[in-house]
Design a protein around this motif. Sequence first.
Motif, PDB file in Angstrom:
ATOM      1  N   PHE A  12      42.038  26.385  27.209  1.00  0.00           N
ATOM      2  CA  PHE A  12      41.019  27.046  28.003  1.00  0.00           C
ATOM      3  C   PHE A  12      41.135  28.543  27.717  1.00  0.00           C
ATOM      4  N   VAL A  13      40.126  29.088  27.052  1.00  0.00           N
ATOM      5  CA  VAL A  13      40.199  30.465  26.543  1.00  0.00           C
ATOM      6  C   VAL A  13      39.341  31.373  27.417  1.00  0.00           C
ATOM      7  N   GLY A  14      39.974  32.386  28.013  1.00  0.00           N
ATOM      8  CA  GLY A  14      39.268  33.365  28.833  1.00  0.00           C
ATOM      9  C   GLY A  14      39.253  34.727  28.185  1.00  0.00           C
ATOM     10  N   LYS A  15      38.871  35.726  28.955  1.00  0.00           N
ATOM     11  CA  LYS A  15      38.762  37.079  28.412  1.00  0.00           C
ATOM     12  C   LYS A  15      40.112  37.633  27.988  1.00  0.00           C
ATOM     13  N   ASN A  16      41.136  37.382  28.767  1.00  0.00           N
ATOM     14  CA  ASN A  16      42.452  37.967  28.477  1.00  0.00           C
ATOM     15  C   ASN A  16      43.572  36.941  28.464  1.00  0.00           C
ATOM     16  N   GLN A  17      43.233  35.655  28.429  1.00  0.00           N
ATOM     17  CA  GLN A  17      44.278  34.653  28.609  1.00  0.00           C
ATOM     18  C   GLN A  17      43.860  33.316  27.998  1.00  0.00           C
ATOM     19  N   THR A  49      36.891  30.077  36.907  1.00  0.00           N
ATOM     20  CA  THR A  49      36.305  31.362  37.303  1.00  0.00           C
ATOM     21  C   THR A  49      37.254  32.517  36.996  1.00  0.00           C
ATOM     22  N   GLY A  50      38.551  32.275  37.137  1.00  0.00           N
ATOM     23  CA  GLY A  50      39.518  33.315  36.794  1.00  0.00           C
ATOM     24  C   GLY A  50      39.471  33.672  35.321  1.00  0.00           C
ATOM     25  N   LEU A  51      39.387  32.672  34.461  1.00  0.00           N
ATOM     26  CA  LEU A  51      39.295  32.922  33.023  1.00  0.00           C
ATOM     27  C   LEU A  51      38.013  33.676  32.678  1.00  0.00           C
ATOM     28  N   LEU A  52      36.899  33.307  33.313  1.00  0.00           N
ATOM     29  CA  LEU A  52      35.634  33.995  33.065  1.00  0.00           C
ATOM     30  C   LEU A  52      35.690  35.462  33.488  1.00  0.00           C
ATOM     31  N   GLN A  53      36.411  35.725  34.568  1.00  0.00           N
ATOM     32  CA  GLN A  53      36.460  37.078  35.113  1.00  0.00           C
ATOM     33  C   GLN A  53      37.608  37.912  34.566  1.00  0.00           C
TER      34      GLN A  53
END
Length: 418
Positions: A196-201, A307-311
Amino acid sequence: MKKVMVIGSGAREHTIAKTFLKSSKVQEVVVVPGNPGMGAPGITTKVLDTNDFASLIKFAQDEAISLTFVGNEVPLVAGIVDAFNNAHLAIFGPKQQAAQLEGSKAFMKRILTENEIPTAKSITVTSLAAAQQAVTEIGYPVVIKTDELAAGKGVSIHQEKIETSEFLEFMYQKNLNHKLIIEEYLAGFEFSLFSFVGKNQIVNAPLAHDYKRRFAGDKGPNTGGMGSYSPVAQVSDTDLSRTISELVLPTIAALKKEKIDYEGVLYTGVMLTKNGPKVIEYNVRLGDPETQVVLPQLESDFYDLITGLLQGKAVKPKWQTKNKFVGVVLSDPDYPIKTSGQHELPKFKEQLDVDIASCEIEAGNLYSHGGRVLTVVNAGTTMEIARDLIYHELDRINTKLAYRSDIAELSDKKEAID
């Protein structure tokens, strides 16, 4: 309380919906288009064309959808994330440019080879003569893949010259400029990693092993997947670390070099060879049927994770470590060649989890309507305990639907690519 929309209609999307519904923040999950077997408190379905982005956006706005999660690859490749972003709607998945990692196998292989990311040797061709020459160069056994999306069934393995020549001639009769990837056969143990790839993680889920061939003993044609299990004991911590550091992270970095930021699910199909892990394929969404045995292992809040990954917030998901999970797919008897007709869906014991893939309702009863019909899932402290209850129950119900008898049976052995 939040309302979530899940895009897709299969067992994977059924699992995703149920996982979101576990969140104390989520009141309702709408699956678009879903199927009649998903009906349950908190889960509704809405029949909309998943490639009609304008209608999906209007529905999301009208229904005050807080988050959209895309299960199926087709709208991702068509650019659903770009459209939702332009409408300022929260959606989890890669943009159209990044989704080409699955949408075009030729694009994927170029990214890997140009950046020296371990993968099978391959040659991309667009003519019969070039394909025949590439087969000669690669040697047998040889793997032939279609460039475009093929619902998990665009791969075939060939062992000898006459059969391969007939196959290639058939492919180029349909399209003289068909783009194919001619690839070396990799031997080893195959497994799947969801990131699961987010903005910073990046959050990596427990590994899964998928059974692609239709019949027991890895016989018959490729399918979208006939079963799976998780976690995967055959892959050591060292091999997992190498998979992340040598395959996943370099791929995301390689895309970034081309000004492509990857956000969403990255599914890495890996072959653990004698020379280490190598990429077989990339998908840009969760896999089916692996999702059905992976997501139930998440003990923390799925809505908070996404939602944490998106934000760009730091997230710390918690995955269970006690149980083994097994999923067995039930399909139409003639799948994947065709579908023979309606078969009533069996009723299982309550302790088994059932994720519905394709069905229709008639006089209050559910009947199969498609190839893969459902996935039945169970957890146990050992793989044997997890699988035995499923197969005992399948023996009891004596369904006309088809399934493999060996899911998780070979979980202590290494298998070649299927």
